[in-house]
Design a protein around this motif. Structure first.
Motif, PDB file in Angstrom:
ATOM      1  N   GLY A  81      33.183  52.275  47.343  1.00  6.86           N
ATOM      2  CA  GLY A  81      32.597  51.390  46.298  1.00  6.86           C
ATOM      3  C   GLY A  81      33.262  51.419  44.974  1.00  6.86           C
ATOM      4  O   GLY A  81      33.104  50.958  43.904  1.00  6.86           O
ATOM      5  N   PHE A  84      34.247  48.156  42.654  1.00  2.00           N
ATOM      6  CA  PHE A  84      33.225  47.746  41.960  1.00  2.00           C
ATOM      7  C   PHE A  84      33.414  48.205  40.316  1.00  2.00           C
ATOM      8  O   PHE A  84      33.323  47.251  39.544  1.00  2.00           O
ATOM      9  N   SER A  85      33.869  49.530  40.342  1.00  4.75           N
ATOM     10  CA  SER A  85      33.760  50.040  38.986  1.00  4.75           C
ATOM     11  C   SER A  85      35.128  49.538  38.327  1.00  4.75           C
ATOM     12  O   SER A  85      35.245  49.165  37.430  1.00  4.75           O
ATOM     13  N   LEU A  86      36.000  49.314  39.361  1.00 10.11           N
ATOM     14  CA  LEU A  86      37.613  48.732  38.759  1.00 10.11           C
ATOM     15  C   LEU A  86      37.224  47.254  38.297  1.00 10.11           C
ATOM     16  O   LEU A  86      37.910  47.104  36.990  1.00 10.11           O
ATOM     17  N   ARG A  88      34.719  46.319  37.091  1.00 12.30           N
ATOM     18  CA  ARG A  88      33.918  46.168  35.652  1.00 12.30           C
ATOM     19  C   ARG A  88      35.029  46.610  34.643  1.00 12.30           C
ATOM     20  O   ARG A  88      34.777  46.172  33.450  1.00 12.30           O
ATOM     21  N   GLN A  89      35.728  47.421  34.907  1.00 19.50           N
ATOM     22  CA  GLN A  89      36.901  47.868  33.774  1.00 19.50           C
ATOM     23  C   GLN A  89      37.820  46.550  33.465  1.00 19.50           C
ATOM     24  O   GLN A  89      38.234  46.596  32.140  1.00 19.50           O
ATOM     25  N   ARG A  92      35.695  44.327  31.546  1.00 15.86           N
ATOM     26  CA  ARG A  92      35.517  44.823  30.131  1.00 15.86           C
ATOM     27  C   ARG A  92      36.992  44.403  29.065  1.00 15.86           C
ATOM     28  O   ARG A  92      36.597  44.213  28.003  1.00 15.86           O
ATOM     29  N   GLN A 109      26.505  42.828  49.940  1.00 13.36           N
ATOM     30  CA  GLN A 109      26.979  43.380  48.742  1.00 13.36           C
ATOM     31  C   GLN A 109      27.436  42.096  48.123  1.00 13.36           C
ATOM     32  O   GLN A 109      28.144  42.464  46.623  1.00 13.36           O
ATOM     33  N   TYR A 112      26.075  42.191  44.387  1.00 11.27           N
ATOM     34  CA  TYR A 112      26.616  43.246  43.766  1.00 11.27           C
ATOM     35  C   TYR A 112      27.961  42.935  43.258  1.00 11.27           C
ATOM     36  O   TYR A 112      28.398  43.295  42.073  1.00 11.27           O
ATOM     37  N   SER A 115      27.907  40.509  40.531  1.00 11.96           N
ATOM     38  CA  SER A 115      27.576  41.115  39.123  1.00 11.96           C
ATOM     39  C   SER A 115      28.583  42.146  38.374  1.00 11.96           C
ATOM     40  O   SER A 115      28.600  42.223  37.424  1.00 11.96           O
ATOM     41  N   CYS A 116      29.247  42.728  39.218  1.00 11.92           N
ATOM     42  CA  CYS A 116      30.465  43.580  38.633  1.00 11.92           C
ATOM     43  C   CYS A 116      31.473  42.639  38.426  1.00 11.92           C
ATOM     44  O   CYS A 116      32.569  43.441  37.625  1.00 11.92           O
ATOM     45  N   GLN A 148      19.461  46.550  36.009  1.00 20.30           N
ATOM     46  CA  GLN A 148      20.362  46.847  35.068  1.00 20.30           C
ATOM     47  C   GLN A 148      20.973  45.956  34.107  1.00 20.30           C
ATOM     48  O   GLN A 148      21.186  44.623  34.500  1.00 20.30           O
ATOM     49  N   TYR A 151      25.075  43.707  33.578  1.00 17.12           N
ATOM     50  CA  TYR A 151      25.727  43.392  34.847  1.00 17.12           C
ATOM     51  C   TYR A 151      25.356  41.946  35.285  1.00 17.12           C
ATOM     52  O   TYR A 151      24.074  41.361  35.248  1.00 17.12           O
TER      53      TYR A 151
END
Lengths: 174, 556
Positions: A81, A84-86, A88-89, A92, A109, A112, A115-116, A148, A151
């Motif tokens: 996963g 997904f975090s990448l 988001r960054q 941002r 997925q 998910y 939304s990321c 959440q 997202y």
């Protein structure tokens, strides 16, 4: 390889280049290792995207973002996963181009990923063959709301819906 | 307790539909077995040694009687008439058929329950102090926090494919009854010394398993309003940086250990600083909405001490002993929190029959404002009992075989299911627990020994929390023979500590003798009123090791 976005199948306008030699490819997707070199060779009419492994430190990627039209993040396995975090960054920081998940994801997925901050999913042939596009679109809408905030589309989350319901409710007569 | 609103209700129903669809896609080949497995786990369906197991979430251990009756019904209809309460405050059924799972999920949804994220590499069912809301040493009820985290972590788009499982526990009291230091994240509500506001102390990187570690504090006083954004920062750092090359090194405790708590904290704080807190955190009205569900029930105004209770105790010594051992002081005068032991001598720790569940449900409804708790020690709690009702409750529990007076004593053993059920286990646990219970069955002797926590795991994964047992027992397999390693000095409380190994592994039949010798050393060396763990801390391991060597020699 098969590509889809939130509306279904989509044509892929990007061409993956082997190295930094992007010649006159109109939309060139280049590997992370040669990105700096490819950007040096960029022609005015050309757009450039990058394919990154999912362990690229965001701080190293960030300086390139203003010159990129696409960031494709590799998913070595659907259970990994990090992408997904990448994503988001990247969002941002205000990146407004396309973010693509590239790898053996599964339909469950899709929501998910969207939304990321992903726009598109590029699947290996075998995965796409097993999981036809209607399954992805169905899975995407499996949940009418999520828990959440921050997202995906605002208003699709439970907390903001509760807040809206409170605001709309008449004041209790107690 | 928390009640679902329309959104919670819809979410759980949609989850059941999603899983039903996933099963169908597995059957038609759209999903491979490898692809399906994590989805199945995130819905609580586990493939065990003999059959599928279904793990049902009991968020922060809180249940009402209707829910417990539903569990009893499921146990009867789809299992063998009993269920197993676990150290994660969950309930497991060991024998359901896979084809029945969607129906069971539907029955659970009918009573606002689910199996969401009770397994898999995601944020697991959140646990909390089982005396939440009633304990005298509590600063604030931890359950509103736990419920907020339950919702936030459910089907989280970013954190559903983590390097490994992730466990969060919350406590609001001085004493830690939630083992927060053995969790990936442990939250403790505490008052800021200057502002006097309640804040969170946040520990990260605790855990048991093959590399046991005590969590490190990364924030002393996080303002409550920042909770979800701070959790997001921790989870993002872990998701991006946690190791994925080796599943045994993938927990956050390894990351914290490898880069150091200071560097981990720096990364979390840097990420947190980048976040737009107000867009992530729940707004105060939402927090208040959740908290309102956990408001204390309408207690009667009662004298602090019940004459009825005192008279019953005087007339019945067995009852008096049970009250002394199984109840704790309560915030409300005239009330007490009662622990129902699921450790009758010779039974599998944590098991309850459907009939026992119904009996407890009736008692909760009649005597405890319809509320009960599951403890991480695999017992049940009636949290709000009038002292004057204790005698009637005791009699009814006795009829159901649930009046064992051993809470916190040597026979109140935490044990994983071990090789009798678990696919991961390398040795049996339940028979070891039963053998020790039988050895120490005498009630007077148990009370003389005093508080003593024995915890047994049937494999290195440590589901039985053996590392934090005052006496820990780890079952291993050596050359085809079950071997049991004994540890001493572990502690699951606010003084959390990992136990130390006493010596070579023992055969199953030698374990009760070894425990006996350890206990004898303590009884001979203890000073007035000194508990087992205090004694171990004072005199050190050497005398225990010497006695243990004798057991090992006698066996050789």
């Amino acid at each position: 390889m098969p590509l889809l976005d939130r509306t279904g199948s989509r044509e892929d306008r990007w061409t993956l280049s082997e190295g930094a030699a992007i010649g006159n490819i109109p939309a060139a997707l280049v590997p992370w290792e040669v990105l700096a070199e490819a950007l040096d060779a960029q022609e005015p009419e050309q757009v450039i995207g990058v394919l990154i492994p999912n362990n690229v430190p965001f701080a190293e990627l960030a300086p390139f973002l203003p010159r990129l039209t696409l960031v494709a993040i590799a998913f070595p396995a659907y259970s990994d996963g990090r992408g997904f975090s990448l994503a988001r960054q990247i969002r941002r920081l205000g990146f407004a181009g396309e973010i693509r998940a590239s790898g053996p994801l599964i339909a469950d997925q899709f929501a998910y990923a969207l939304s990321c901050g992903f726009d598109t999913i590029e699947l290996p042939e075998a995965n796409a063959a097993r999981q036809p596009v209607p399954q992805w679109l169905h899975a995407k809408d499996s949940f009418s709301a999520t828990y959440q905030r921050g997202y995906g589309e605002s208003g699709r989350n439970v907390l903001d819906q509760r807040r809206a319901a409170r605001a709309a409710a008449p004041v209790a007569a107690e | 307790m928390y009640r679902y609103d329309e959104f919670d209700e819809r979410f759980v129903r949609e989850r059941v539909a999603q899983f039903t669809d996933q099963v169908a896609r597995r059957l038609d080949g759209s999903l491979t077995e490898d692809e399906f497995k994590p989805l199945r786990l995130k819905n609580g369906v586990y493939l065990q040694l003999h059959a599928y197991m279904l793990r049902i979430a009991v968020p922060y251990g809180t249940l009402n009687s209707q829910q417990l009756r539903q569990l009893a019904l499921i146990g009867e209809r789809y299992d063998r008439g009993y269920g197993h309460f676990t150290t994660r405050q969950n309930l497991q059924f060991n024998w359901p058929k896979l084809r029945d799972v969607p129906a069971i999920l539907g029955l659970l949804a009918d009573v606002e329950m689910h199996c969401i994220q009770t397994s898999g590499n995601c944020i697991r069912n959140v646990t909390a102090d089982h005396f939440a809301g009633v304990a005298q040493d509590e600063i604030e009820d931890p359950r509103p926090t736990a419920e907020l985290i339950r919702q936030w972590s459910s089907a989280h788009p970013e954190f559903s494919y983590l390097p490994r499982k992730f466990k969060i526990a919350v406590t609001g009291a001085e004493a830690d009854r939630a083992v927060i230091k053995a969790h990936d994240i442990g939250l403790r509500l505490r008052r800021h010394p200057e502002t006097h506001e309640t804040c969170y102390e946040i520990s990260v990187g605790g855990g048991l398993g093959r590399t046991p570690m005590i969590g490190k504090v990364v924030r002393d006083y996080l303002p409550k309003k920042d909770l979800l954004a701070y959790l997001e920062a921790i989870m993002r750092v872990y998701n991006l940086e946690g190791r994925r090359d080796n599943k045994y090194k993938a927990r956050v405790k390894i990351l914290v250990h490898e880069i150091g708590a200071e560097e981990f904290t720096r990364r979390v704080e840097a990420e947190f600083a980048q976040l737009d807190g107000p867009s992530i955190n729940a707004d105060p009205e939402e927090v208040a909405r959740i908290a309102a569900y956990f408001a204390p029930p309408r207690y009667e105004v009662l004298p602090a001490v019940s004459n009825t209770l005192e008279a019953a105790k005087a007339a019945n010594p067995a009852f008096a002993r049970w009250v002394e051992v199984n109840t704790v002081p309560h915030k409300a005068p005239g009330y007490t929190a009662l622990t129902i032991s699921l450790k009758p001598i010779g039974q599998a720790p944590g098991d309850a029959t459907s009939e026992q569940m119904r009996r407890v449900a009736d008692l909760a409804e009649r005597y405890s404002f319809d509320e009960l708790r599951v403890t991480h020690a695999q017992n049940l709690v009636l949290p709000h009992v009038r002292q004057r009702d204790l005698y009637a409750i005791w009699q009814q529990l006795g009829e159901a075989g649930l009046a064992t007076a051993n809470v916190g004593l040597v026979t109140d053993i935490i044990s994983c299911p071990g090789l009798d059920y678990c696919a991961l286990a390398t040795a049996r646990s339940i028979p070891i627990a039963q053998a020790i219970q039988s050895r120490f069955a005498d009630e007077a002797r148990q009370r003389e020994i005093g508080p003593l926590g024995i915890k047994i795991s049937g494999c290195i994964n440590a589901c039985g929390h053996h590392h934090v047992g005052h006496i820990g027992i780890l079952g291993l397999e050596k050359r085809g023979i079950e071997s049991y390693q004994i540890t001493l000095g572990g502690d699951a409380t606010e003084n959390a500590a990992i136990g130390e190994i006493l010596g070579p592994g023992l055969a199953a039949e030698e374990v009760p003798d070894a425990i006996e010798r350890i206990v004898s050393v303590y009884l001979a060396a203890r000073s007035e009123g000194e508990s087992f763990i205090d004694n171990v801390r004072r005199i050190g391991l050497a005398p225990f090791k010497a006695a243990f060597q004798e057991t090992a020699r006698a066996a050789a």
